[in-house]
Write an enzyme that holds these catalytic residues in place. Sequence first.
Site, PDB file in Angstrom:
ATOM      1  N   HIS A   1       2.112   1.493   4.527  1.00 20.03           N
ATOM      2  CA  HIS A   1       0.762   1.662   3.965  1.00 20.03           C
ATOM      3  C   HIS A   1       0.474   3.097   3.534  1.00 20.03           C
ATOM      4  O   HIS A   1       0.011   3.904   4.348  1.00 20.03           O
ATOM      5  CB  HIS A   1      -0.274   1.279   5.023  1.00 20.03           C
ATOM      6  CG  HIS A   1      -0.353  -0.184   5.290  1.00 20.03           C
ATOM      7  ND1 HIS A   1      -1.232  -1.019   4.638  1.00 20.03           N
ATOM      8  CD2 HIS A   1       0.337  -0.966   6.151  1.00 20.03           C
ATOM      9  CE1 HIS A   1      -1.086  -2.252   5.083  1.00 20.03           C
ATOM     10  NE2 HIS A   1      -0.136  -2.252   6.001  1.00 20.03           N
TER      11      HIS A   1
ATOM     12  N   CYS B   1       2.206  -4.150   1.673  1.00 21.24           N
ATOM     13  CA  CYS B   1       2.252  -5.056   2.821  1.00 21.24           C
ATOM     14  C   CYS B   1       2.048  -6.513   2.369  1.00 21.24           C
ATOM     15  O   CYS B   1       2.903  -7.049   1.706  1.00 21.24           O
ATOM     16  CB  CYS B   1       1.230  -4.613   3.867  1.00 21.24           C
ATOM     17  SG  CYS B   1       1.564  -5.270   5.505  1.00 21.24           S
TER      18      CYS B   1
ATOM     19  N   GLU C   1      -2.006   4.058   1.820  1.00 20.27           N
ATOM     20  CA  GLU C   1      -3.460   4.283   1.872  1.00 20.27           C
ATOM     21  C   GLU C   1      -3.944   4.602   3.290  1.00 20.27           C
ATOM     22  O   GLU C   1      -5.064   5.045   3.474  1.00 20.27           O
ATOM     23  CB  GLU C   1      -4.202   3.067   1.284  1.00 20.27           C
ATOM     24  CG  GLU C   1      -4.430   1.885   2.214  1.00 20.27           C
ATOM     25  CD  GLU C   1      -3.178   1.054   2.485  1.00 20.27           C
ATOM     26  OE1 GLU C   1      -2.080   1.443   2.076  1.00 20.27           O
ATOM     27  OE2 GLU C   1      -3.318  -0.012   3.135  1.00 20.27           O
TER      28      GLU C   1
END
Lengths: 90, 231
Positions: B202, B85, B204
């Site tokens: 993302h 990002c 994560e």
Amino acid sequence: MFKAKIYIILKPSVLDPQGNAVMHALHSLGHEEVADVRVSKYIEVMFNISDEKIVSEKVELICDKVLANPNTETYNYELEPVSDAEANKN
Amino acid sequence: MKYSVVTFPGSNCDHDSYYVALKRNNEVNLIWHKDTDLKKPDAVILPGGFSYGDYLRCGIIARFSPVIKEIITFANKGGLVIGICNGFQILTESGLLPGVLMMNRDLKFICSHQFLRVENNQTAFSSSFQDKQVIDFPIAHKEGNYFIGRKGLEDLKENQQIVFRYSSSQGEVSEDYNPNGSIDNIAGIVNKTGNILGLMPHPERNAQDFSGSGDGNILFSSIEKFIAARV
């Protein structure tokens, strides 16, 4: 001293969704004659340099390195001499 | 293995990345952007967030943080770098990855689940995925509209640098499943030498038991497999 008035402009080949949104808004207000809108950035930079040629070089350097992204943007600028008295007003 | 996660003023996914890497039994160090010691990592993560308030252009100010110089040196020696990002935006502004991330086509911040199709599972970051596997990585951005000139796009395709594309849940890649207007539905790319990955979604945020399919783990597992094989 010099004031650099710098315009950061999207290249013509790059789509400008903000400009399109503004154009649609203007059309919906009845301004049908608006053919295109491009939104740009305007930046003022003051230089403690008295030599106009050196100011130009500095402006181009910082535009190339920081202020504009050469992938999508171009720039142009104007230089305006500023007296010390005027500069101190700020 | 060892991850280093960099924190810039305005980063907000640094601890998510830290936590995921830690939970996967890795050593992880958080690195402040003014530090010049990367703590000898195997991989560096540039996390998501809004470094320097996204002033001027997303990622441009962070590009001048002292840590970036060290990351460029690390990457030039073949070190693995992943920008997620805002981290992707910093990598393009640093010139470590080609192209630029512009404002989303519809001018909106988008926060949602997003399907991606794995386009290249032969990289250090994607080898644990199946070829053309459809995965769910959440997106949360307003400036994720990837753009690159025609020649640059040809280069990306020719060198198999496109790793992830936005797709439907069935893996269909078309404008209908393009959330932000990215050219050619590009969601993530690697550099020519394949050691730097940038992606808007993302991983994560989908790497915990409670966060859904856990697809993000496959990306981290790829990195860890690559490092284990290299050592």
